[in-house]
Write a protein that holds these residues in place. Structure first.
Motif, mmCIF file in Angstrom:
data_model
loop_
_atom_site.group_PDB
_atom_site.id
_atom_site.type_symbol
_atom_site.label_atom_id
_atom_site.label_comp_id
_atom_site.label_asym_id
_atom_site.label_seq_id
_atom_site.Cartn_x
_atom_site.Cartn_y
_atom_site.Cartn_z
ATOM 1 N N SER A 161 10.880 -3.354 29.473
ATOM 2 C CA SER A 161 9.967 -2.205 29.475
ATOM 3 C C SER A 161 8.584 -2.603 28.981
ATOM 4 C CB SER A 161 10.536 -1.079 28.611
ATOM 5 O OG SER A 161 11.748 -0.598 29.141
ATOM 6 N N ALA A 162 8.546 -3.420 27.925
ATOM 7 C CA ALA A 162 7.260 -3.844 27.373
ATOM 8 C C ALA A 162 6.451 -4.636 28.385
ATOM 9 C CB ALA A 162 7.492 -4.675 26.111
ATOM 10 N N LEU A 163 7.145 -5.464 29.173
ATOM 11 C CA LEU A 163 6.462 -6.308 30.156
ATOM 12 C C LEU A 163 6.346 -5.635 31.524
ATOM 13 C CD1 LEU A 163 8.082 -9.757 29.260
ATOM 14 C CD2 LEU A 163 5.770 -8.957 28.710
ATOM 15 N N ARG A 164 6.812 -4.391 31.600
ATOM 16 C CA ARG A 164 6.734 -3.613 32.845
ATOM 17 C C ARG A 164 7.378 -4.356 34.016
ATOM 18 N NH1 ARG A 164 1.286 0.060 33.051
ATOM 19 N NH2 ARG A 164 1.531 0.974 30.985
ATOM 20 N N LEU A 165 8.575 -4.871 33.781
ATOM 21 C CA LEU A 165 9.280 -5.607 34.819
ATOM 22 C C LEU A 165 9.840 -4.644 35.856
ATOM 23 C CD1 LEU A 165 11.287 -8.253 32.739
ATOM 24 C CD2 LEU A 165 8.912 -8.335 33.538
ATOM 25 N N ASP A 166 9.769 -5.039 37.122
ATOM 26 C CA ASP A 166 10.421 -4.244 38.157
ATOM 27 C C ASP A 166 11.913 -4.585 38.180
ATOM 28 O OD1 ASP A 166 10.740 -6.643 39.597
ATOM 29 O OD2 ASP A 166 9.024 -6.253 40.902
ATOM 30 N N ASP A 167 12.663 -3.980 39.097
ATOM 31 C CA ASP A 167 14.117 -4.160 39.105
ATOM 32 C C ASP A 167 14.514 -5.625 39.277
ATOM 33 O OD1 ASP A 167 14.473 -1.463 38.748
ATOM 34 O OD2 ASP A 167 14.899 -1.030 40.865
ATOM 35 N N ALA A 168 13.830 -6.319 40.187
ATOM 36 C CA ALA A 168 14.164 -7.725 40.429
ATOM 37 C C ALA A 168 13.844 -8.569 39.193
ATOM 38 C CB ALA A 168 13.400 -8.256 41.642
ATOM 39 N N GLU A 169 12.700 -8.326 38.566
ATOM 40 C CA GLU A 169 12.308 -9.098 37.383
ATOM 41 C C GLU A 169 13.251 -8.823 36.210
ATOM 42 O OE1 GLU A 169 7.490 -9.243 38.278
ATOM 43 O OE2 GLU A 169 8.382 -7.532 37.247
ATOM 44 N N ARG A 170 13.662 -7.565 36.075
ATOM 45 C CA ARG A 170 14.599 -7.231 35.001
ATOM 46 C C ARG A 170 15.929 -7.957 35.232
ATOM 47 N NH1 ARG A 170 18.887 -4.221 34.071
ATOM 48 N NH2 ARG A 170 19.165 -3.192 32.033
ATOM 49 N N ASP A 171 16.432 -7.927 36.455
ATOM 50 C CA ASP A 171 17.677 -8.631 36.755
ATOM 51 C C ASP A 171 17.534 -10.122 36.465
ATOM 52 O OD1 ASP A 171 18.770 -6.255 37.528
ATOM 53 O OD2 ASP A 171 19.026 -6.774 39.645
ATOM 54 N N HIS A 172 16.380 -10.683 36.823
ATOM 55 C CA HIS A 172 16.136 -12.103 36.592
ATOM 56 C C HIS A 172 16.174 -12.416 35.099
ATOM 57 C CE1 HIS A 172 14.794 -16.091 37.627
ATOM 58 N NE2 HIS A 172 13.668 -15.980 36.939
ATOM 59 N N LEU A 173 15.560 -11.567 34.295
ATOM 60 C CA LEU A 173 15.575 -11.759 32.848
ATOM 61 C C LEU A 173 17.007 -11.748 32.317
ATOM 62 C CD1 LEU A 173 14.061 -11.922 30.100
ATOM 63 C CD2 LEU A 173 14.012 -9.411 30.115
ATOM 64 N N PHE A 174 17.807 -10.795 32.770
ATOM 65 C CA PHE A 174 19.196 -10.714 32.324
ATOM 66 C C PHE A 174 20.007 -11.916 32.802
ATOM 67 C CE2 PHE A 174 18.182 -6.563 30.913
ATOM 68 C CZ PHE A 174 19.239 -6.090 30.138
ATOM 69 N N HIS A 175 19.752 -12.385 34.038
ATOM 70 C CA HIS A 175 20.447 -13.579 34.529
ATOM 71 C C HIS A 175 20.132 -14.784 33.648
ATOM 72 C CE1 HIS A 175 20.418 -11.645 38.789
ATOM 73 N NE2 HIS A 175 21.501 -11.314 38.125
ATOM 74 N N LEU A 176 18.862 -14.947 33.313
ATOM 75 C CA LEU A 176 18.457 -16.080 32.483
ATOM 76 C C LEU A 176 19.121 -16.012 31.112
ATOM 77 C CD1 LEU A 176 14.650 -16.238 33.368
ATOM 78 C CD2 LEU A 176 16.418 -17.841 34.106
ATOM 79 N N ALA A 177 19.201 -14.805 30.562
ATOM 80 C CA ALA A 177 19.831 -14.650 29.251
ATOM 81 C C ALA A 177 21.316 -14.974 29.313
ATOM 82 C CB ALA A 177 19.616 -13.228 28.737
#
Length: 301
Positions: free
Chosen positions: A78-94
């Protein structure tokens, strides 16, 4: 490029790139000082927006996402204003960071079951194909083979659509009318898959190949953009029927991990539908001619 991805570097560069595109004004923060040394938000500003300590955010941006809770990842997205794809990417990386031994390898199938080819062949009014997440085309119906005949003209198998757009740019720019859009999507979807499956050696090898041979790929890859496959429009310039405006749907196959079914359609009664019908007739004639040549070869032996 190594046969595996450096996850810490991937996390670091992804978070930095997303942070750099947001100004304090966009985030509703006061821009203290007229001479900011960083482009976009400072680390402490991201930490404030995400509700975490500066030290915690600095650790995350250095690649230490293992063990980060979903709530913190959501706040960071939310802080970085990620779209759906970017949010999924962040979770995948984690998740990949927290995988046992740092490795969680999902093997993409290299072939499709005969029953899936039968499903494709039963679709007679629309081009349909099955591909894996590396953009390798593993199976097609007759109309898809006709539609993608310029791609199939190259002998390397399996056909890879990302390789086609970057390694054969002149042909690809003629075939894909919006060539820039096609290439950006290809790079962004490969980046998305790298986050899901960073230890897929064939995927990493493909990225290394495209990096070595295409300046355009290097530029687009460095953007760190990601994209989900789904649906949209595709405009192609076919050598037989000319301009085709098609809709496409890309669907995951739930029983075949990593495979997607792509189907291309045109509104009934429109010019694209008429051209698809002409293309289907041409494809049938081409298939019949190949069969006759094969039969003639058998008779002469």
């Amino acid at each position: 490029m190594d046969s595996t991805l450096d996850l810490r570097t991937e996390i670091q560069e992804f978070l930095r790139s997303r942070r750099s595109r947001i100004t304090p004004d966009m985030a509703g923060l006061p821009a203290y000082g007229g001479n900011r040394r960083v482009k976009g938000l400072r680390r402490e500003e991201v930490a404030l927006l995400a509700g975490v300590s500066v030290e915690y955010y600095v650790r995350m941006e250095r690649g230490a996402l293992a063990g980060t809770s979903d709530a913190v990842l959501d706040a960071l997205a939310s802080a970085l204003r990620l779209d759906d794809a970017e949010r999924d990417h962040l979770f995948h990386l984690a998740r990949q960071s927290g995988a046992p031994g740092g490795r969680r390898h999902r093997q993409s199938p290299a072939t499709v079951r005969p029953a899936l080819q039968e499903v494709l062949d039963a679709i007679t009014g629309a081009p349909a194909l099955i591909r894996n997440a590396r953009h390798d085309v593993l199976a097609m119906n007759q109309l898809a083979r006709a539609l993608f005949s310029p791609v199939l003209a190259h002998p390397r198998r399996p056909v890879n659509l990302a390789r086609f757009v970057y390694v054969h740019p002149r042909e690809a720019a003629v075939f894909f009318v919006d060539y820039d859009h096609a290439t950006r999507n290809a790079a962004a979807m490969l980046r998305m898959e790298v986050g899901r499956n960073p230890h897929d050696e064939e995927l990493v090898a493909l990225v290394a190949e495209l990096t070595a041979c295409s300046e355009l790929f290097r530029q687009q890859w460095s953007s760190r953009d990601v994209r989900l496959h789904g649906h949209g429009c595709k405009r192609v310039n076919h050598p037989v029927v000319g301009l085709l405006d098609l809709n496409f749907e890309s669907m995951d196959l739930p029983t075949e991990s990593g495979l997607q079914l792509n189907v291309y359609t045109a509104p009934a009664g429109g010019p694209a539908a008429d051209k698809l019908a002409v293309l289907a007739s041409w494809a049938t004639q081409e298939a019949s001619a190949i069969e006759l040549l094969g039969a003639g070869g058998e008779e002469t032996r």
